[in-house]
Design an enzyme around this catalytic site. Sequence first.
Site, short mmCIF file in Angstrom:
data_model
loop_
_atom_site.label_atom_id
_atom_site.label_comp_id
_atom_site.label_asym_id
_atom_site.label_seq_id
_atom_site.Cartn_x
_atom_site.Cartn_y
_atom_site.Cartn_z
N LYS A 65 22.44 -4.58 106.55
CA LYS A 65 21.75 -3.54 107.30
C LYS A 65 20.26 -3.66 107.03
CE LYS A 65 19.83 0.38 106.93
NZ LYS A 65 18.84 0.49 108.01
N GLU A 88 16.86 -3.73 93.67
CA GLU A 88 15.48 -4.15 93.46
C GLU A 88 14.60 -3.04 94.01
OE1 GLU A 88 14.34 -8.10 94.72
OE2 GLU A 88 12.24 -7.64 94.34
N CYS A 93 6.89 -5.24 96.60
CA CYS A 93 7.32 -4.58 95.36
C CYS A 93 6.64 -5.25 94.17
CB CYS A 93 8.83 -4.60 95.24
SG CYS A 93 9.57 -6.18 95.56
N GLU A 116 3.60 4.02 92.77
CA GLU A 116 3.62 2.86 93.66
C GLU A 116 3.02 3.27 95.00
OE1 GLU A 116 7.38 1.36 95.28
OE2 GLU A 116 6.69 -0.65 94.77
P1 NDP Z 1 13.58 3.15 101.76
O1 NDP Z 1 14.10 3.00 100.38
O2 NDP Z 1 13.82 4.43 102.45
O3 NDP Z 1 14.18 1.99 102.71
C1 NDP Z 1 14.72 0.77 102.25
C2 NDP Z 1 16.04 0.48 102.99
O4 NDP Z 1 16.98 1.50 102.68
C3 NDP Z 1 15.90 0.50 104.51
O5 NDP Z 1 16.83 -0.41 105.08
C4 NDP Z 1 16.32 1.91 104.85
O6 NDP Z 1 16.76 2.02 106.18
C5 NDP Z 1 17.44 2.12 103.87
N1 NDP Z 1 17.78 3.51 103.58
C6 NDP Z 1 16.99 4.61 103.67
N2 NDP Z 1 17.70 5.71 103.32
C7 NDP Z 1 18.94 5.29 102.99
C8 NDP Z 1 20.12 5.95 102.55
N3 NDP Z 1 20.18 7.26 102.37
N4 NDP Z 1 21.22 5.21 102.32
C9 NDP Z 1 21.20 3.89 102.49
N5 NDP Z 1 20.12 3.20 102.92
C10 NDP Z 1 19.00 3.90 103.15
O7 NDP Z 1 12.06 2.82 101.74
P2 NDP Z 1 10.97 3.30 102.82
O8 NDP Z 1 11.11 2.39 103.94
O9 NDP Z 1 11.06 4.73 103.14
O10 NDP Z 1 9.63 3.14 101.97
C11 NDP Z 1 9.26 4.17 101.05
C12 NDP Z 1 8.66 3.60 99.81
O11 NDP Z 1 9.62 2.78 99.17
C13 NDP Z 1 7.47 2.70 100.03
O12 NDP Z 1 6.31 3.43 100.13
C14 NDP Z 1 7.52 1.86 98.79
O13 NDP Z 1 6.90 2.55 97.74
C15 NDP Z 1 8.99 1.71 98.49
N6 NDP Z 1 9.57 0.46 98.98
C16 NDP Z 1 9.84 -0.51 98.09
C17 NDP Z 1 10.34 -1.71 98.50
C18 NDP Z 1 10.62 -2.82 97.57
O14 NDP Z 1 10.64 -3.98 98.00
N7 NDP Z 1 10.89 -2.54 96.31
C19 NDP Z 1 10.58 -2.01 99.92
C20 NDP Z 1 10.31 -0.89 100.80
C21 NDP Z 1 9.84 0.28 100.31
P3 NDP Z 1 15.75 2.51 107.34
O15 NDP Z 1 14.44 1.89 107.06
O16 NDP Z 1 16.41 2.02 108.57
O17 NDP Z 1 15.73 4.00 107.26
#
Ligand code: NDP
Length: 500
Positions: free
Chosen positions: A188, A264, A298, A396
């Site tokens: 996903k 991660e 990240c 972050e």
């Molecule tokens: P999220 O953790 O919300 O999103 C990451 C993934 O998880 C996406 O595929 C998202 O889907 C999915 N997701 C969101 N909510 C759920 C849930 N309840 N159950 C299962 N899957 C879920 O990150 P954001 O995109 O909101 O970013 C927010 C912050 O997270 C950023 O500002 C950053 O600080 C951090 N981040 C860190 C990352 C890393 O590589 N460590 C990567 C991205 C974000 P969808 O996007 O379709 O809602």
Amino acid sequence: MDKATSRLSPPETPRSFGFYVDGRYIDAGNREMAVRNSPGHGVPVTKLVKCTPADVDMAVASARKAFDDRRWSGLSGADRAAVLLKAAEVLRERAEEVAYWETLENGKPISQARAEVGGCVGMFEYAAGLARSLHGDTFNNTGDGAMALVTREPVGVVGVITPWNFPFLILCERVPYILASGNTMVAKPSEVTSATTLLLAEILTEAGLPQGVFNVVTGAGSTVGQAMLEHMQIDMLSFTGSTAVGRAVVEAAGKSNFKKLGLELGGKNPQIVFADADLEDAADGVAFGIAFNTGQCCVSGSRLIVERSIADKFGKLVADKLAKARIGDPLDETTQIGAITTDAQNSTILHYIAKGQDEGATLMSGGTAPDHGGGQFIEPTVFTDVTPDMAIAREEIFGPVLTILPFDTMEEAIAMANDTEYGLAASVWSKNIDKAMTVSRQVQAGRFWVNTTLAGGPEIPIGGFKASGWGREAGIYGVEEYTQVKSVFIEFGKRDHWIS
Ligand code: NDP
């Protein structure tokens, strides 16, 4: 492609995708579609299906069947390797297409997207070798009448939830390694960057991956992702994203089937620069570490911990470097810094830039949102007069915002580097090997770089210490992570009876 100028441009109409189950696309039917605007151009580029929890059930059932009937796990490592190698070949042929859609949905520069796709080809090639070399252990020291085997078996159905910052790279740091041992999958992607995950499904089918081994559901994390977290038929889940959702992943696993997890999560990664470093190299590395992918990594090096005697001079070197980086249209071949991927992330970064100034830090350079026509862009930003308790030094930001923190002794630098809940990555810049090695040993981080940053490859494991996550991806570590160990104790000859 704009034919008159032969420059790349967004498509005239958005491209529609279905979702992918059992080796084929499924059309939206009466499901809703989400339209994705290019963050670099502000125009619609893709339309994706908003899947439902029932669609997740369908995809998981397909992966379950494909696992249980052993159409993939039952093959020899050599046969799985052949498919992974073919996938590398097809990906190489379709690299430009993948890079184009990655850039359109994510906003990263096309040159960077191309380099990332090239790296992904290498992941498939390397994982093919691992499919052949994966093996267990034997114990021949159990006495004349016995022997024990330790085998590695695939975990089963693996769910992978990926974020929007490196939609294709993060996927390919996982998929080939997960497939190498015989698992089947449901992926996903983030709702805003799903196109290239679907393209990978096409590529894998073209490469001969059996139907049902790799499935893709699209749609929002809160519905589709959540259904995966709670699913009783997903045996392992790899999640990459925010620490907040990471906590929900752990909770859901506990409430469902105790699925095995790989996580991660976030980082607030230090770049430690000593006065004896090659300062020109270090300044370039620090600038790259914070501005690459607009700081939406990240592993971005967002805390510059620099020896006080050179702090002012070095801060200026970094700011001067950043001022020369080319920001703009992600489809322009010369662009180095593209767009901010989501509206929410754009607001978050601007909020932190304002907050840093409110907290009393000095904005040394950047901090503005330049207009490049249509998209959303933020200049790389450097803060001085930062104290370790400020939000910009602790949280972050996930954007191109660097905080400068001076230190006096190596011990102080190490303590500052470790003064965070996270432990994803860290760098040290020094020409003194004693210092560099001591720091590398004592800083708590899953990835450590000496006189470089953001470096790696298909062989090198990735993952975090502390609140940055669990488990490792890539390399042999990434393959083993998605296996479970079985011990087989074998007796031969006449049994020594317990009841005589
Ligand atoms: P999220 O953790 O919300 O999103 C990451 C993934 O998880 C996406 O595929 C998202 O889907 C999915 N997701 C969101 N909510 C759920 C849930 N309840 N159950 C299962 N899957 C879920 O990150 P954001 O995109 O909101 O970013 C927010 C912050 O997270 C950023 O500002 C950053 O600080 C951090 N981040 C860190 C990352 C890393 O590589 N460590 C990567 C991205 C974000 P969808 O996007 O379709 O809602």
